[in-house]
Design an enzyme around this catalytic site. Structure first.
Site, PDB file in Angstrom:
ATOM      1  N   ARG A  48      -0.968   5.007   1.266  1.00  0.00           N
ATOM      2  CA  ARG A  48      -2.084   5.307   0.367  1.00  0.00           C
ATOM      3  C   ARG A  48      -3.388   5.408   1.150  1.00  0.00           C
ATOM      4  O   ARG A  48      -4.192   6.304   0.906  1.00  0.00           O
ATOM      5  CB  ARG A  48      -2.216   4.234  -0.729  1.00  0.00           C
ATOM      6  CG  ARG A  48      -3.272   4.614  -1.773  1.00  0.00           C
ATOM      7  CD  ARG A  48      -3.449   3.555  -2.862  1.00  0.00           C
ATOM      8  NE  ARG A  48      -4.228   4.084  -3.982  1.00  0.00           N
ATOM      9  CZ  ARG A  48      -5.545   4.059  -4.057  1.00  0.00           C
ATOM     10  NH1 ARG A  48      -6.272   3.552  -3.066  1.00  0.00           N
ATOM     11  NH2 ARG A  48      -6.172   4.563  -5.100  1.00  0.00           N
ATOM     12  N   CYS A  49      -3.580   4.506   2.098  1.00  0.00           N
ATOM     13  CA  CYS A  49      -4.808   4.540   2.910  1.00  0.00           C
ATOM     14  C   CYS A  49      -4.928   5.861   3.670  1.00  0.00           C
ATOM     15  O   CYS A  49      -6.039   6.340   3.908  1.00  0.00           O
ATOM     16  CB  CYS A  49      -4.803   3.399   3.929  1.00  0.00           C
ATOM     17  SG  CYS A  49      -4.919   1.737   3.231  1.00  0.00           S
ATOM     18  N   MET A  50      -3.796   6.442   4.069  1.00  0.00           N
ATOM     19  CA  MET A  50      -3.806   7.633   4.918  1.00  0.00           C
ATOM     20  C   MET A  50      -3.920   8.936   4.127  1.00  0.00           C
ATOM     21  O   MET A  50      -3.801  10.014   4.710  1.00  0.00           O
ATOM     22  CB  MET A  50      -2.531   7.695   5.765  1.00  0.00           C
ATOM     23  CG  MET A  50      -2.394   6.588   6.782  1.00  0.00           C
ATOM     24  SD  MET A  50      -1.083   6.904   7.978  1.00  0.00           S
ATOM     25  CE  MET A  50       0.360   7.015   6.914  1.00  0.00           C
ATOM     26  N   ASN A 102       0.841  -1.200   0.000  1.00  0.00           N
ATOM     27  CA  ASN A 102       0.000   0.000   0.000  1.00  0.00           C
ATOM     28  C   ASN A 102       0.877   1.251   0.000  1.00  0.00           C
ATOM     29  O   ASN A 102       1.097   1.881   1.027  1.00  0.00           O
ATOM     30  CB  ASN A 102      -0.919  -0.028   1.230  1.00  0.00           C
ATOM     31  CG  ASN A 102      -1.971   1.060   1.194  1.00  0.00           C
ATOM     32  OD1 ASN A 102      -1.782   2.138   1.716  1.00  0.00           O
ATOM     33  ND2 ASN A 102      -3.080   0.764   0.547  1.00  0.00           N
TER      34      ASN A 102
END
Length: 408
Positions: free
Chosen positions: A396-398, A351
């Site tokens: 990427r999630c953040m 990620n």
């Protein structure tokens, strides 16, 4: 300074990004209620904030403008009516049934300054906070009769800003989340895109009032013409039908949607835990998807109707065909080692956040995968990750890109 929304690629030079700095919501995590709140562990807030600040500074040092969710929501409270409306909808969706509790919450939250109110909504409200200074015996008795400690649950997943909504082209999809726990997060997006001076006129590709779930971690913008969406544990096929119909009919550039059918398990939670784009022809991948995959190619025909074609094959071949590439390099998490891949996939080794073609932000702890990226010619920016990774999400999630340059 970039204004509005513009995002036509995973790898175009990142110019503006939305983050959420972890707050009091992490200090309202308790072991007994972790599963309810979708967490496996309890990050140490002070260290998580230090790591998150390092993430933000890393982006700023590369010329990225960083804006914060709490600030955008606060700037969306343009008058008293909007504040009251936000508070009313928030309490409705928090499931507060007891009239006295609701009255206390309306008073407690409504009397706070706007930014403090927003931060407290995100952090959750302990019953003990409401009892402080109360002159009513009933407030103490009602709390004693129910051992659940929160009047309003915290929102600890908020620092993963990728999921509640997604910027696609010049528009936004505002999501209905898979779980009740996370669905309140999208309320903040609703108020940003209804009231914020800069974002209130943004076209809407999907809305949180839909009946089936869609989450941003399942949406990858592979090119200005090709959108990928995961059929996953948290994104349903009905949602993808709706999103594809709207985006393909009304966006200026997108011509096809690739719906990837991925395993419906926690370890494959979203499409961006399976693979992410790091350069025009390079992708990080979960080693367990290197065999055959099923993808459904969705396009609008000349008759204006949706056409769907099923394709089965290797991810590498699917990407080559639909992105018009001569070759594709897949970089497996953990260099393909069964043990290293499992460990680093747990901390989101696949990620990564691209801030430009061939240039990504990665967690320090995923050093085996990071070595693979460098060997493939990718420039990496390493950020500390001991506490942030406990939430089961990577760079990427953040991050939610608000503006990227078009890929060259």
């Amino acid at each position: 300074m970039e204004t509005g929304i513009h995002n036509t690629s995973e790898i175009g030079r990142l110019k503006k990004v939305l983050l959420h700095r972890p707050g009091g919501e992490l200090e309202n995590l308790m072991p007994e209620y972790l599963e309810r709140l979708l967490f496996d562990d309890i990050p140490y807030l002070k260290e998580a904030q230090r790591e998150h600040d390092a993430f933000a500074d890393c982006l700023r040092n590369q010329g990225v403008e960083v804006v914060y969710l709490t600030d955008l929501v606060t700037q969306s409270i343009v008058d008293g009516d909007v504040k009251r409306d936000l508070l009313r909808q928030f309490l409705d969706e928090s499931g507060v049934k007891d009239p006295r509790m609701r009255e206390n919450l309306e008073s407690y939250l409504g009397n706070l300054p706007d930014k403090e109110m927003v931060a407290t909504m995100m952090a959750g409200v302990r019953k003990s906070q409401l009892r402080q200074g109360s002159a009513r015996l009933g407030d103490y008795l009602s709390a004693a009769e129910d051992d659940y400690p929160f009047a309003v649950d915290p929102l600890p997943n908020l620092y993963f800003t990728r999921d509640p909504f997604a910027t696609i082209g010049t528009g936004v999809s505002l999501h209905k989340m898979h779980t009740t726990t996370r669905n309140r997060e999208t309320l903040f997006g609703k108020f940003i895109f209804e009231h914020h001076p800069e974002y209130k006129n943004t076209p809407r590709w999907y809305d949180r009032g839909e009946t089936s779930s869609l989450e941003g971690g399942d949406i990858l913008i592979l090119s200005p013409q090709v959108l990928a969406v995961g059929i996953s544990q948290r994104t349903r096929e009905d949602s993808i039908d709706t999103l594809a119909e709207t985006v393909l009919s009304h966006s200026q550039t997108f011509r096809k949607v690739l719906a990837f059918n991925i395993p419906k398990t926690r370890s494959f939670m979203h499409l961006d835990t399976v693979f992410t784009m790091v350069d025009r022809d390079k992708f990080t991948v979960h080693p367990n998807i290197l065999a055959s995959m099923t993808v459904f190619v969705m396009e609008i025909g000349e008759d204006g109707k949706m056409k769907i074609q099923q394709e089965d094959g290797r991810l590498e071949d699917i990407l080559k065909e639909h992105l018009g590439l001569d070759r594709v390099t897949l970089i497996p998490c953990g260099q393909g080692s069964e043990i290293d891949a499992a460990r680093e996939q747990w901390s989101d080794g696949s990620n990564t956040l691209a801030i430009g073609p061939g240039e990504v932000v990665v967690y320090s702890r995923n050093y085996v995968t990071n070595r693979s990226l460098e060997e493939a010619g990718i420039k990496i920016h390493v950020i500390p990750s001991a506490e942030l990774s406990r939430g089961r999400g990577g760079p990427r999630c953040m991050s939610m890109p608000l503006w990227r340059e078009d890929p060259q």
